[in-house]
Design a protein around this motif. Structure first.
Motif, PDB file in Angstrom:
ATOM      1  N   ASN A  27       0.836  -0.960   0.136  1.00 11.60           N
ATOM      2  CA  ASN A  27      -0.013   0.214   0.098  1.00 11.60           C
ATOM      3  C   ASN A  27       0.842   1.084   0.244  1.00 11.60           C
ATOM      4  O   ASN A  27       2.481   1.231   0.394  1.00 11.60           O
ATOM      5  N   THR A  28       0.265   2.182  -0.585  1.00 13.96           N
ATOM      6  CA  THR A  28       0.964   3.742  -0.823  1.00 13.96           C
ATOM      7  C   THR A  28       0.475   4.431   0.687  1.00 13.96           C
ATOM      8  O   THR A  28      -0.866   5.018   0.748  1.00 13.96           O
ATOM      9  N   ALA A  29       1.628   4.787   0.896  1.00 12.26           N
ATOM     10  CA  ALA A  29       1.358   5.798   2.719  1.00 12.26           C
ATOM     11  C   ALA A  29       1.811   6.981   1.191  1.00 12.26           C
ATOM     12  O   ALA A  29       2.539   7.513   0.522  1.00 12.26           O
ATOM     13  N   SER A  30       2.626   7.861   2.747  1.00 12.40           N
ATOM     14  CA  SER A  30       2.988   8.775   2.232  1.00 12.40           C
ATOM     15  C   SER A  30       4.548   9.566   3.337  1.00 12.40           C
ATOM     16  O   SER A  30       3.823   9.509   4.257  1.00 12.40           O
ATOM     17  N   VAL A  31       5.390  10.503   3.222  1.00  7.94           N
ATOM     18  CA  VAL A  31       6.396  10.581   4.521  1.00  7.94           C
ATOM     19  C   VAL A  31       5.279  12.069   5.092  1.00  7.94           C
ATOM     20  O   VAL A  31       5.322  12.371   6.161  1.00  7.94           O
ATOM     21  N   ALA A  32       4.129  12.636   4.051  1.00 11.33           N
ATOM     22  CA  ALA A  32       3.171  13.681   5.026  1.00 11.33           C
ATOM     23  C   ALA A  32       2.332  12.610   6.453  1.00 11.33           C
ATOM     24  O   ALA A  32       1.250  13.390   7.065  1.00 11.33           O
ATOM     25  N   TRP A  33       2.020  11.393   6.175  1.00 11.91           N
ATOM     26  CA  TRP A  33       2.257  11.446   7.464  1.00 11.91           C
ATOM     27  C   TRP A  33       2.348  11.213   8.737  1.00 11.91           C
ATOM     28  O   TRP A  33       1.668  11.237   9.565  1.00 11.91           O
ATOM     29  N   GLN A  34       3.898  11.802   9.044  1.00 15.39           N
ATOM     30  CA  GLN A  34       4.270  11.877   9.752  1.00 15.39           C
ATOM     31  C   GLN A  34       4.749  12.787  10.036  1.00 15.39           C
ATOM     32  O   GLN A  34       5.363  14.267  10.738  1.00 15.39           O
ATOM     33  N   ASP A  35       5.202  13.956   8.472  1.00 14.33           N
ATOM     34  CA  ASP A  35       5.176  15.261   8.316  1.00 14.33           C
ATOM     35  C   ASP A  35       4.561  16.132   7.786  1.00 14.33           C
ATOM     36  O   ASP A  35       4.544  17.443   6.389  1.00 14.33           O
ATOM     37  N   GLY A  36       3.874  15.766   7.722  1.00 13.64           N
ATOM     38  CA  GLY A  36       1.952  16.559   6.338  1.00 13.64           C
ATOM     39  C   GLY A  36       2.278  18.396   7.375  1.00 13.64           C
ATOM     40  O   GLY A  36       2.804  18.632   8.712  1.00 13.64           O
TER      41      GLY A  36
END
Length: 254
Positions: free
Chosen positions: A144-153
């Motif tokens: 699945n594709t998350a994003s660094v935005a999940w930690q650095d939104g």
């Protein structure tokens, strides 16, 4: 798991990360089915790689289930590989100018990014459980594709970060659930990539963004993501975690 001769499903395979992944897996000998909202793009990539296209909206659970069954019927076996790249990158403040609310953006983002991923993962795993295990005991791999935005939104990314954070958070419990069936679940959290979401930005904005990436000092290429996906599939000990693929970038507040 060896990729050659396996059936793979790639959502969002008509462009960006999904198209690169579809091409790469096909180049390694997989039979690839592309699930994409944009039917014309899906058909174009499928024709290029000798795969099949299934135009659909990943938010539609029944359509996803039918497509996964169709892939199994057409290819003679269910997909052992599922890579979820379909998503949207809508941006909005929680409370904008003059008190404008953005629940519509929040709802649509979660329905596409999170619910769509969940739909495909669920139906793919349902059919994988009926496959014979490989020599390593595996029945399938889901990425699945998350994003660094999940930690650095960043500012304006509350909806996007929430959707990608949920994808990262469900990786481990999904992996634990499907472990008894020999199905691995992983997530990739891309950083700043050269995808259709970024292509509309002015050159000076892109250069400013790129300047924040330590090394290599460039936007990620979709092929970088595709390579990571293939490495996850082929490494049987990768399971239940989210890998940042970001050139060591950490997103600033805005």
């Amino acid at each position: 798991m060896r990729i050659q001769d396996q059936v793979a499903i790639v959502t969002g395979g008509g462009s960006g990360l999904g198209a690169a992944t579809a091409r790469h897996l096909a180049g390694l000998g997989a039979r690839v089915a592309i699930l994409d909202y944009d039917g014309a793009r899906a058909e174009a990539v499928a024709a290029e790689i000798g795969g099949m296209a299934c135009p659909l909206d990943v938010r539609d659970e029944a359509a996803v289930g039918a497509a996964v069954e169709q892939v199994a019927d057409t290819c003679g076996q269910a997909a052992r590989i599922a890579v979820n790249c379909a998503g949207v990158g809508l941006a909005a403040r929680i409370v904008g100018r003059e008190g404008k609310m953005s629940f519509d953006v929040f709802e649509r983002t979660l329905r596409v990014n999170l619910f769509g991923t969940y739909n495909v993962m669920s139906h793919a795993a349902r059919l994988m459980t009926g496959l014979d295990p490989t020599g390593t005991g595996e029945r399938g791999v889901i990425i699945n594709t998350a994003s660094v935005a999940w930690q650095d939104g960043q500012l304006g990314q509350a909806a996007y970060a929430a959707s990608k954070g949920a994808i990262a958070s469900m990786c481990l419990p999904a992996a634990r659930e499907f472990a008894q069936s020999g199905i691995r679940v992983m997530a990739i959290a891309p950083g700043l990539f050269h995808t259709p979401m970024m292509e509309g930005l002015p050159e000076e904005v892109t250069q400013k963004i790129t300047a924040n990436i330590p090394f290599p000092g460039r936007l990620g290429q979709p092929e970088d993501y595709a390579l990571m996906a293939a490495q996850i599939i082929e490494n049987p000990y990768l399971n239940g975690t989210t890998i940042r693929l970001d050139g060591a970038v950490r997103l600033p507040p805005r």
